[in-house]
Design a protein around this motif. Structure first.
Motif, short mmCIF file in Angstrom:
data_model
loop_
_atom_site.label_atom_id
_atom_site.label_comp_id
_atom_site.label_asym_id
_atom_site.label_seq_id
_atom_site.Cartn_x
_atom_site.Cartn_y
_atom_site.Cartn_z
N LEU A 55 13.70 -9.15 3.32
CA LEU A 55 12.48 -9.28 2.52
C LEU A 55 12.57 -8.51 1.20
CD1 LEU A 55 9.66 -9.10 5.23
CD2 LEU A 55 10.86 -11.09 4.31
N SER A 56 13.32 -7.43 1.20
CA SER A 56 13.46 -6.64 -0.03
C SER A 56 14.31 -7.37 -1.07
CB SER A 56 14.10 -5.28 0.28
OG SER A 56 13.29 -4.55 1.16
N SER A 57 15.13 -8.30 -0.62
CA SER A 57 16.03 -9.01 -1.54
C SER A 57 15.40 -10.26 -2.14
CB SER A 57 17.33 -9.40 -0.81
OG SER A 57 17.06 -10.34 0.23
N PHE A 58 14.21 -10.62 -1.68
CA PHE A 58 13.56 -11.85 -2.16
C PHE A 58 12.42 -11.52 -3.12
CE2 PHE A 58 14.73 -15.97 -0.43
CZ PHE A 58 15.68 -15.63 0.51
N THR A 59 12.34 -12.31 -4.19
CA THR A 59 11.22 -12.21 -5.13
C THR A 59 10.66 -13.60 -5.37
OG1 THR A 59 12.26 -10.33 -6.25
CG2 THR A 59 10.49 -11.45 -7.41
N LEU A 60 9.37 -13.71 -5.27
CA LEU A 60 8.69 -14.98 -5.53
C LEU A 60 8.03 -14.91 -6.91
CD1 LEU A 60 6.97 -15.50 -2.05
CD2 LEU A 60 9.13 -16.48 -2.84
N GLY A 84 6.25 -11.48 -7.10
CA GLY A 84 5.77 -11.79 -5.76
C GLY A 84 6.74 -11.36 -4.67
N TYR A 85 6.21 -11.20 -3.48
CA TYR A 85 7.02 -10.73 -2.36
C TYR A 85 6.49 -11.32 -1.04
CZ TYR A 85 3.05 -7.51 -2.04
OH TYR A 85 1.78 -7.00 -1.96
N ILE A 86 7.18 -10.99 0.04
CA ILE A 86 6.79 -11.45 1.38
C ILE A 86 6.63 -10.23 2.28
CG2 ILE A 86 7.47 -12.83 3.39
CD1 ILE A 86 9.16 -14.54 1.45
N TYR A 87 5.53 -10.18 2.99
CA TYR A 87 5.34 -9.08 3.95
C TYR A 87 5.00 -9.66 5.32
CZ TYR A 87 0.25 -9.55 3.10
OH TYR A 87 -1.04 -10.02 2.99
N VAL A 88 5.08 -8.80 6.33
CA VAL A 88 4.91 -9.25 7.72
C VAL A 88 3.87 -8.38 8.42
CG1 VAL A 88 6.07 -9.59 9.94
CG2 VAL A 88 7.31 -10.04 7.81
N VAL A 89 2.97 -9.05 9.13
CA VAL A 89 1.92 -8.38 9.91
C VAL A 89 1.95 -8.94 11.33
CG1 VAL A 89 -0.56 -7.96 10.08
CG2 VAL A 89 0.51 -8.14 7.83
N ASP A 90 1.78 -8.09 12.32
CA ASP A 90 1.79 -8.61 13.70
C ASP A 90 0.43 -9.18 14.08
OD1 ASP A 90 0.08 -6.54 14.48
OD2 ASP A 90 1.66 -5.34 15.39
N GLY A 91 0.33 -9.71 15.29
CA GLY A 91 -0.88 -10.41 15.72
C GLY A 91 -2.12 -9.53 15.80
N LEU A 92 -1.93 -8.21 15.82
CA LEU A 92 -3.06 -7.28 15.86
C LEU A 92 -3.44 -6.76 14.47
CD1 LEU A 92 -2.03 -5.20 19.02
CD2 LEU A 92 -3.68 -7.09 18.89
N GLY A 93 -2.70 -7.21 13.49
CA GLY A 93 -3.02 -6.78 12.13
C GLY A 93 -2.24 -5.56 11.68
N LYS A 94 -1.25 -5.13 12.46
CA LYS A 94 -0.45 -3.96 12.08
C LYS A 94 0.67 -4.42 11.15
CE LYS A 94 0.35 -0.84 15.16
NZ LYS A 94 0.92 -0.14 16.33
N VAL A 95 0.86 -3.70 10.07
CA VAL A 95 1.88 -4.05 9.08
C VAL A 95 3.27 -3.74 9.64
CG1 VAL A 95 2.75 -3.67 6.75
CG2 VAL A 95 0.28 -3.61 7.18
N VAL A 96 4.09 -4.79 9.80
CA VAL A 96 5.47 -4.61 10.27
C VAL A 96 6.36 -4.15 9.13
CG1 VAL A 96 7.46 -5.76 11.31
CG2 VAL A 96 5.15 -6.37 12.06
N PHE A 97 6.24 -4.82 7.98
CA PHE A 97 6.98 -4.40 6.80
C PHE A 97 6.34 -4.99 5.55
CE2 PHE A 97 10.48 -5.04 3.67
CZ PHE A 97 10.71 -3.70 3.41
N ASP A 98 6.19 -4.12 4.54
CA ASP A 98 5.65 -4.53 3.24
C ASP A 98 6.57 -3.97 2.16
OD1 ASP A 98 4.19 -5.19 1.01
OD2 ASP A 98 2.80 -3.50 1.22
N PRO A 99 7.40 -4.81 1.54
CA PRO A 99 8.35 -4.32 0.54
C PRO A 99 7.70 -3.73 -0.72
CG PRO A 99 8.30 -6.71 0.53
CD PRO A 99 7.49 -6.27 1.70
N SER A 100 6.44 -4.07 -0.97
CA SER A 100 5.78 -3.56 -2.17
C SER A 100 5.26 -2.14 -1.99
CB SER A 100 4.60 -4.47 -2.54
OG SER A 100 3.53 -4.30 -1.63
#
Length: 231
Positions: free
Chosen positions: A71-76, A80-96
């Motif tokens: 995710l750190s290697s991708f730019t939109l 822009g970037y891509i981040y991941v949140v689990d089903g409970l709303g906990k942030v798995v990873f946010d490159p920003s």
């Protein structure tokens, strides 16, 4: 006679040029701008889908460090970037770094008072792109910047994979291209005017010469007639 014709041609060229520039700026340019923005958005969506494919097929049994590297290697777009949140709303990873990892995504959208996570889940359920207003790092109190989020859900990992792109990033990139296209169109039209002027001059010059010769002939005839009458 020559000066009058040249003046009329000059005014005609000026009027045509102004009409052409107005046509390009107010009609052609916005359409080009809109088309290029859509192309940029589609390209970013394709990049997003590639990341989704990699996560679903290659990272399903991998560690978070591999996810972070991806995710750190991708730019939109530009930022822009891509981040991941689990089903409970906990942030798995946010490159920003805007949302702290392992913390619940509790931020509320100021425009409607609902949680961002709830809006993300709702948009995914409806299979829609989420557009919402957000702030900027350099303008933290102004929530007038439109963001675009595409959302996908990985059931095995219980992850929501989310894009975060400012719409104006596409506009600023397209404006540079649009400015270049506008300059090219104006330059091409200027060349067209020069060629047209050259052709018109080539056509008018013989006509003017012919008119001048006719006028001289008429003067000679008048002089001859006057001489005959005087005798």
């Amino acid at each position: 006679m020559n000066n009058k014709i040249s003046l009329k041609i000059a005014w005609l060229f000026i009027i045509i040029f102004l009409l052409y520039v107005s046509f390009v700026i107010f009609l052609i340019s916005p359409k080009i701008n809109s088309y290029l923005i859509q192309i940029q958005i589609q390209n970013s969506k394709i990049q997003f889908n590639k990341v989704i494919s990699i996560i679903n097929n290659k990272l399903k049994n991998s560690t978070n460090s591999e996810l972070e590297l991806l995710l750190s290697s991708f730019t939109l777009g530009k930022t822009g970037y891509i981040y991941v949140v689990d089903g409970l709303g906990k942030v798995v990873f946010d490159p920003s770094g805007e949302f702290k990892n392992q913390e619940e995504l509790k931020v509320v959208l100021p425009q409607n008072g609902t949680k961002l996570f709830d809006e993300l889940k709702s948009s995914y359920t409806r299979k829609e792109t989420l557009e919402y207003n957000w702030n900027r790092i350099y303008d933290p109190n102004n929530y007038e910047y439109k963001k675009i989020s595409w959302i996908e859900y990985n059931k095995n990992l219980d992850w929501y994979i989310i894009s975060s792109v400012y719409e104006e990033d596409f506009s600023s990139f397209v404006e540079e291209i649009n400015y270049l296209i506008l300059n090219i169109l104006i330059f091409a039209f200027f060349i067209f005017l020069v060629i047209t002027a050259f052709v018109i001059i080539k056509i008018i010059a013989p006509i003017n010469k012919m008119i001048t010769e006719i006028q001289k002939a008429n003067i000679n005839i008048d002089n001859s007639q006057n001489e005959i009458k005087s005798k």
